[in-house]
Design an enzyme around this catalytic site. Structure first.
Site, mmCIF file in Angstrom:
data_model
loop_
_atom_site.group_PDB
_atom_site.id
_atom_site.type_symbol
_atom_site.label_atom_id
_atom_site.label_comp_id
_atom_site.label_asym_id
_atom_site.label_seq_id
_atom_site.Cartn_x
_atom_site.Cartn_y
_atom_site.Cartn_z
ATOM 1 N N GLU A 99 -50.044 -47.287 -39.725
ATOM 2 C CA GLU A 99 -51.026 -47.663 -40.741
ATOM 3 C C GLU A 99 -50.367 -48.008 -42.071
ATOM 4 O OE1 GLU A 99 -54.460 -44.537 -39.086
ATOM 5 O OE2 GLU A 99 -53.591 -44.295 -41.085
ATOM 6 N N ASP A 123 -40.423 -30.569 -35.535
ATOM 7 C CA ASP A 123 -39.849 -29.335 -35.013
ATOM 8 C C ASP A 123 -40.402 -29.037 -33.623
ATOM 9 O OD1 ASP A 123 -38.293 -26.832 -35.627
ATOM 10 O OD2 ASP A 123 -40.265 -25.917 -35.323
#
Length: 552
Positions: A263, A214
């Site tokens: 990751e 956002d």
């Protein structure tokens, strides 16, 4: 005469699922209410997973479900690593993710990093702490002006109207780009940066596949020692050096986020909500940043063939520039539904093109050509689903829902309505809980009514009413999404000469052809097997406004 546009040919692996995904946005409080308290919840979403699977979407994006006072529909977050008790628990979240993944549907969640709520533990600590303290440094505090610091540091205006600074009670004021209940964070603070890295890992570890960011263009700020006036601030170019918006150094933040995303296997995805100049959008979508950015250009355009083609060409070019894929969207939780926008006269780029003038006039359905609006919306959606890139859909559009325009003032919830009386009626009309059944106190939303009033005509647009109707909007979406999964291929298209300014046609590399008629006159379709059409086809011609899919 034809020409070819190429974005980037993807490798069809789990790492690239997002490049051409069909994504369904859920506004949790208005989707399905399992416990009957009038508010949609996570358990309600879990119960409706079979519906989502039958629709054929590949991912869902959840608007905020975090603890919140709802000063801005959940975008005022009290705790980024929990679920609002009204919506459920973390265990409910885990069950929902498991159910969605079990149905082959990935999960994207909203992250709101520009601001917290004023109930966040950090902000409560900041108000209780003195000026210059580490607690206040997590936010943007400045001394007031005037003999007793009784005036704000500057005359800035918030996005929702009214002052952008609110007094802390001790001579200092805090910045809020949106509502006063949404204090802006200070992203120059290392603690803020590290805490959001923790949040990204928290949800990724719970199985979240991606994030919608956002106000992605608002995090980095450089206010300087002397604040400009609002007039000066508004006149400053947004070229990477603006004090508040789309600063070049915001991408340092997203480079850190990308390391976290990578990751995981497959890497987590992200899409930026960045209201920036089109030529600055590509940086948000870069491979070492968020990876993808929303393209709202079609959402803002009138239903017009030359405009659509220009927008499509431009955004496929941007996708090639960034190495990402583009996104397409016509409706979401912030705008008037496109079935309603297309029922109104063209706005020619005016600010009211989202339907604002109609809403301010009372939102009467009598002012709409609803049949034309729906026909245009269906045609636009089929075109969207045929394009290379990700297609984002908003809950209820698959039912052909119109905007609920005549909500009484006493029932409205959006802060934009209260902060801009007579100027902005807010976004409640697209956030009304969707109808599942033909009748009942909330048309099947839940046993305890609906937190926003639903109109009587909702029953005719319900899932129950449309489920068994082969010609319904719902079944058009189901057919289209099913075919899209079979037909998607390389991220490029070839424009076809149609001989008419009001008709667009293009072919995908596997022979899948899309023809969209924007005008009223019939158009003879090219050779090929007719796969799907949003309007009647007679004697080989699409009869006016509509889209047809064919395959050679």
């Amino acid at each position: 005469m034809t020409d070819v546009l190429t974005a980037q040919d993807p490798t069809a692996t789990d790492e690239t699922w997002w490049r051409q995904a069909s994504v369904y946005q859920i506004y949790p409080r208005s989707f399905a209410d399992a416990n009957g308290d009038g508010i949609g919840d996570l358990a309600g979403i879990t119960e409706r997973v079979p519906y989502l699977a039958s629709l054929g979407v590949e991912a869902v994006w959840l608007s905020p479900f975090y603890p919140s006072a709802l000063a801005d529909g959940g975008y005022d977050v009290d705790d980024y690593r929990d679920v609002d008790p009204k919506l459920g628990t973390l265990e409910d979240f885990d069950a929902m993710v498991a159910a969605l993944h079990g149905a082959g549907i990935r999960v994207i969640v909203d992250i709101v990093p520009n601001h917290t709520s004023d109930r966040h533990e950090w902000f409560r600590e900041a108000l209780a702490a003195p000026a210059g303290s580490p607690a206040r440094d997590r936010y943007v505090f400045r001394d007031g002006t005037g003999p007793a610091a009784e005036n704000p540091p500057a005359d800035w205006v918030s996005i929702f109207g009214g002052p952008a600074w609110t007094a802390a009670g001790d001579g200092q004021w805090y910045l809020h780009s949106f509502a006063k209940e949404q204090p802006d964070l200070n992203w120059a603070n290392r603690e803020v940066r590290d805490d959001f890295l923790h949040t990204l890992r928290f949800w990724s570890d719970r199985g979240v596949d991606g994030f919608r960011i956002d106000v992605a263009h608002g995090l980095s700020k450089d206010l300087g020692e002397v604040l400009p006036t609002w007039a000066e601030l508004s006149a400053m170019p947004k070229d990477g050096t603006h004090p508040l918006w789309d600063r070049d150094d915001v991408h340092e933040i997203y480079a850190e986020w990308r390391k976290v995303f990578d990751e995981y296997t497959p890497a987590r995805t992200a899409v930026a909500e960045a209201w920036v100049a089109a030529d600055r959008r590509a940086r948000y979508a870069s491979a070492d940043g968020l990876g993808q950015a929303f393209n709202f250009d079609l959402l803002e355009a009138d239903f017009d063939a030359p405009s659509f083609r220009s927008i499509i060409e431009f955004n496929l070019g941007l996708a090639e520039q960034s190495g990402s894929s583009t996104t397409w969207v016509f409706s979401n939780h912030d705008v008037v539904r496109h079935a309603t926008r297309y029922a109104l006269p063209p706005q020619n780029g005016a600010a009211e093109k989202q339907g604002g003038a109609w809403l301010l006039a009372g939102g009467s359905p009598d002012a709409l050509d609803q049949e034309l609006g729906l026909r245009r919306a269906q045609a636009a959606t089929l075109l969207e689903l045929a394009l290379p890139g990700s297609a984002y859909m908003y809950q209820g559009e698959e039912l052909g829902l119109q905007e609920v325009g005549d909500i009484p003032a006493a029932d409205r919830q959006d802060p934009a309505f209260f902060r801009n009386p007579g100027v902005d009626v807010g976004r409640d009309g697209c956030r009304v809980p969707i109808p599942w059944t033909r009748d009942g106190s909330s048309f099947g939303f839940g046993s305890g009514g609906s937190h926003l009033p639903q109109p009587a005509w909702f029953g005719g647009f319900s899932v129950e009413a449309e489920d068994d109707d082969p010609d319904s909007t719902l079944n058009l979406y189901r057919k289209a999404l099913g075919l899209r999964g079979q037909l998607q291929s390389e991220e490029r298209l070839e424009w076809l000469d149609t001989g008419r300014d009001d008709v667009l046609a293009f072919r995908r590399p596997n022979g899948w052809t899309n023809v969209t008629v924007f005008g009223d006159e019939p158009y003879e379709l090219p050779a090929g097997a007719l796969l799907l059409a949003s309007a009647p086809v007679a004697d080989g011609a699409l009869t006016g406004v509509g889209t047809a899919w064919l395959r050679a």
